[in-house]
Write a protein that holds these residues in place. Structure first.
Motif, PDB file in Angstrom:
ATOM      1  N   ALA A  12      49.665  39.947  45.394  1.00 53.44           N
ATOM      2  CA  ALA A  12      50.369  39.499  44.192  1.00 53.44           C
ATOM      3  C   ALA A  12      49.412  38.974  43.120  1.00 53.44           C
ATOM      4  O   ALA A  12      49.555  39.299  41.957  1.00 53.44           O
ATOM      5  CB  ALA A  12      51.379  38.431  44.550  1.00 53.44           C
ATOM      6  N   CYS A  13      48.418  38.168  43.529  1.00 53.71           N
ATOM      7  CA  CYS A  13      47.600  37.527  42.503  1.00 53.71           C
ATOM      8  C   CYS A  13      46.133  37.909  42.605  1.00 53.71           C
ATOM      9  O   CYS A  13      45.344  37.558  41.733  1.00 53.71           O
ATOM     10  CB  CYS A  13      47.739  36.009  42.576  1.00 53.71           C
ATOM     11  N   GLY A  14      45.731  38.594  43.648  1.00 51.33           N
ATOM     12  CA  GLY A  14      44.329  38.981  43.774  1.00 51.33           C
ATOM     13  C   GLY A  14      43.454  37.876  44.334  1.00 51.33           C
ATOM     14  O   GLY A  14      42.234  38.027  44.436  1.00 51.33           O
ATOM     15  N   GLY A  15      44.049  36.772  44.710  1.00 51.54           N
ATOM     16  CA  GLY A  15      43.299  35.657  45.296  1.00 51.54           C
ATOM     17  C   GLY A  15      42.671  36.069  46.624  1.00 51.54           C
ATOM     18  O   GLY A  15      43.175  36.953  47.312  1.00 51.54           O
ATOM     19  N   GLU A  16      41.553  35.444  46.967  1.00 53.38           N
ATOM     20  CA  GLU A  16      40.846  35.839  48.184  1.00 53.38           C
ATOM     21  C   GLU A  16      40.931  34.765  49.254  1.00 53.38           C
ATOM     22  O   GLU A  16      41.044  33.584  48.946  1.00 53.38           O
ATOM     23  CB  GLU A  16      39.371  36.122  47.851  1.00 53.38           C
ATOM     24  N   ALA A  17      40.836  35.172  50.517  1.00 57.47           N
ATOM     25  CA  ALA A  17      40.794  34.226  51.623  1.00 57.47           C
ATOM     26  C   ALA A  17      39.888  34.802  52.697  1.00 57.47           C
ATOM     27  O   ALA A  17      39.773  36.019  52.831  1.00 57.47           O
ATOM     28  CB  ALA A  17      42.189  34.001  52.181  1.00 57.47           C
ATOM     29  N   LEU A  18      39.222  33.938  53.444  1.00 53.94           N
ATOM     30  CA  LEU A  18      38.298  34.408  54.475  1.00 53.94           C
ATOM     31  C   LEU A  18      39.017  34.702  55.780  1.00 53.94           C
ATOM     32  O   LEU A  18      38.542  35.452  56.605  1.00 53.94           O
ATOM     33  CB  LEU A  18      37.191  33.384  54.705  1.00 53.94           C
ATOM     34  N   LYS A  19      40.169  34.061  55.978  1.00 53.59           N
ATOM     35  CA  LYS A  19      40.934  34.445  57.158  1.00 53.59           C
ATOM     36  C   LYS A  19      42.392  34.683  56.783  1.00 53.59           C
ATOM     37  O   LYS A  19      42.856  34.199  55.749  1.00 53.59           O
ATOM     38  CB  LYS A  19      40.794  33.421  58.282  1.00 53.59           C
ATOM     39  N   TRP A  20      43.055  35.455  57.639  1.00 54.68           N
ATOM     40  CA  TRP A  20      44.430  35.811  57.307  1.00 54.68           C
ATOM     41  C   TRP A  20      45.326  34.600  57.377  1.00 54.68           C
ATOM     42  O   TRP A  20      45.228  33.770  58.265  1.00 54.68           O
ATOM     43  CB  TRP A  20      44.938  36.888  58.264  1.00 54.68           C
ATOM     44  N   LYS A  28      50.834  31.050  46.437  1.00 55.38           N
ATOM     45  CA  LYS A  28      51.886  30.612  47.363  1.00 55.38           C
ATOM     46  C   LYS A  28      52.863  31.720  47.753  1.00 55.38           C
ATOM     47  O   LYS A  28      53.955  31.448  48.242  1.00 55.38           O
ATOM     48  CB  LYS A  28      52.688  29.419  46.784  1.00 55.38           C
ATOM     49  N   GLN A  29      52.493  32.954  47.498  1.00 55.99           N
ATOM     50  CA  GLN A  29      53.332  34.075  47.908  1.00 55.99           C
ATOM     51  C   GLN A  29      53.235  34.219  49.424  1.00 55.99           C
ATOM     52  O   GLN A  29      52.156  34.082  50.001  1.00 55.99           O
ATOM     53  CB  GLN A  29      52.818  35.335  47.207  1.00 55.99           C
ATOM     54  N   TRP A  30      54.350  34.539  50.079  1.00 54.43           N
ATOM     55  CA  TRP A  30      54.334  34.720  51.522  1.00 54.43           C
ATOM     56  C   TRP A  30      53.988  36.151  51.889  1.00 54.43           C
ATOM     57  O   TRP A  30      54.394  37.084  51.208  1.00 54.43           O
ATOM     58  CB  TRP A  30      55.689  34.342  52.134  1.00 54.43           C
TER      59      TRP A  30
END
Ligand code: TYD
Ligand code: MG
Length: 452
Positions: A12-20, A28-30
């Motif tokens: 949705a926003c292209g934000g990144e995370a290192l783990k799922w 805050k999208q699910w």
């Protein structure tokens, strides 16, 4: 040894995370995180230093950067004066709004002078050809490709060196190195990044179509906005043949520029004088109709506000608002009742902005109230006055932004009388315009209909 680490991006926003995670930490999208392949992670630096240029050289190079004209002034304006070579543009919009039509027209227009490649993953070459014939377009310099493989399209672009590469749409493209389905967050990002890289290194401008759904949420444009130079959205009202092209991001021009187009039998046509759409031309002023000057997308627009007030049948009165906020209308009815002695509690109230446009700015308050009063009294405004201004809950008329620009537009179109907030009166009014400054709704009604 470098550890291979997975990276997850939000659809949705292209934000990144290192783990799922179940929820994106950024928007805050699910359930929107998707694994991205290793190729997009920064490569380790080699030995050689990057090349730098002095600012002066850079500005000189910038001045030499040619802009290609589309042959449509509305379109050129939205782009900030034409298409910049080597730029990447994202064109978002709902399916069926006319993105393919617009880009095919653009491609054919530019192809009169430059080689162009139009790659579609949605339609066959025959289908595109059929559309081109319907639009009356013909050009030998326009190469059509029907292809899902972006690798193949980029190879073709390298070979042909087109001035513009059109990709319709990014949701149908696939890079072989990225192991996920077309339309996935990983493919969308990788494909767009590859296209931007192609534009920056090869010099061809790239235009990318991205579908958005009604709520603008589907994987796609939102995720890609930060990768490209220019983001355009194609909008329209349901059922309206008018289309608005809005620049929401532009590295080479002003944002919030607005271009107007009409969809017809033979494709999109630019509308040079959009104010004409939103006014129903009538020789005589009539009750319930007030012309206002609104501001949308960096330009002043003349719009006709209509109101119909009718003694309703028994039961709850109806309140219908087209193009304006229904809550705002309720507030205005309360203000009229309390501060102008105009009670509409037993009446059905309908308000409408001509041409199906939607205006969210508060400058519609005053013209809307005048239209309501005009309909209730069955009298047109004196001397075809035009109005704009915000109303406060105490019945005061408040100033709005860009007053002078609105007045200039009115003068340009030959209007003579305007009812406006007192604080919006400029030091020097445009020639030929008679100003009627008001501070309260009562004063505004007196100015509009004469003293009772
Ligand atoms: P299209 O460009 O295919 O939309 P998108 O690519 O955004 O999905 O536009 C399709 C709509 O436009 C379709 O409803 C038919 C209409 N249309 C016209 O009204 N006139 C035309 O000349 C063309 C080509 C399409
Ligand atoms: Mg299409």
């Amino acid at each position: 040894m470098a550890r291979t680490q997975a990276l997850y991006v939000c659809r949705a926003c292209g934000g990144e995370a290192l783990k799922w995670q179940g929820q994106c930490a950024h928007c805050k999208q699910w359930d929107s995180l998707e694994a991205v392949t290793a190729s997009r992670r920064p490569r380790e630096h080699g030995g050689s230093a990057a090349a730098a240029v002095a600012l002066d050289e850079g500005t000189a190079a910038g001045a030499g950067m040619a802009r290609l004209s589309f042959g449509m002034t509305e379109l050129d304006r939205v782009f900030g004066g034409g298409l910049v070579g080597g730029s990447a543009t994202l064109l978002g919009g709902e399916p069926g709004i006319g993105k393919s039509t617009l880009l095919l027209q653009v491609a054919a227009a530019l192809a009169r002078q430059h080689p162009i490649v139009y790659a579609s993953g949605e339609e066959s070459v025959a289908q595109i050809g059929l559309r081109a014939r319907r639009l009356g377009l013909a050009s030998a310099q326009l190469a059509l490709v029907s292809e899902h493989s972006l690798d193949a399209i980029l190879a073709l672009a390298l070979e042909r060196q087109p001035a513009l590469l059109v990709i319709d749409s990014i949701q149908t493209m696939q890079l072989a190195a990225t192991e996920s389905a077309a339309g996935s967050a990983a493919q969308l990002r990788e494909c767009t990044a590859a296209l931007v890289r192609h534009a920056k290194t090869g010099g061809a401008a790239v235009m990318i179509v991205g579908h958005v759904t009604k709520d603008g949420s589907i994987a796609g444009p939102k995720l890609l906005e930060h990768l490209v130079d220019t983001v355009l959205y194609f909008e329209s009202d349901a059922g309206s043949r008018y289309r608005l092209l809005r620049a929401t991001k532009n590295r080479f021009g002003p944002v919030n520029e607005l271009g107007f187009f009409a969809m017809g039998e033979t494709g999109l046509r630019e509308v040079r004088n959009p104010s004409a759409i939103f006014l129903s031309r009538r020789p005589e002023p009539v009750a319930g109709s007030v012309v206002m000057v609104a501001r949308d997308g960096g330009r002043a627009l003349l719009i006709e506000v209509q109101a119909l007030v009718d003694r309703g049948a028994a039961g709850a009165p109806r309140r219908v608002a087209q193009g304006v906020d229904a809550n705002r209308l309720s507030m205005l009815l309360a203000i009229l009742n309390r501060h102008a002695d105009l009670s509409l509690v037993e009446h059905d109230v309908f308000v409408n902005l001509v041409g199906g446009i939607e205006i969210t700015e508060t400058a519609t308050d005053l013209p809307l109230c005048l239209a309501l009063a005009s309909s209730l009294r069955g009298r047109a405004l004196q001397a075809s006055a035009v109005a704009f201004g915000e109303l406060g809950l105490t019945g005061e008329v408040r100033p709005v932004a860009h007053g002078e620009e609105r007045l200039r537009e009115l003068a340009k179109l030959g209007y003579q009388r305007v009812i406006l907030p007192r604080e919006n009166v400029p030091r020097a009014a445009p020639a030929g315009l008679e100003l009627q400054p008001v501070a309260t709704i009562g004063e505004a009604l007196a100015a509009a209909f004469g003293a009772r």
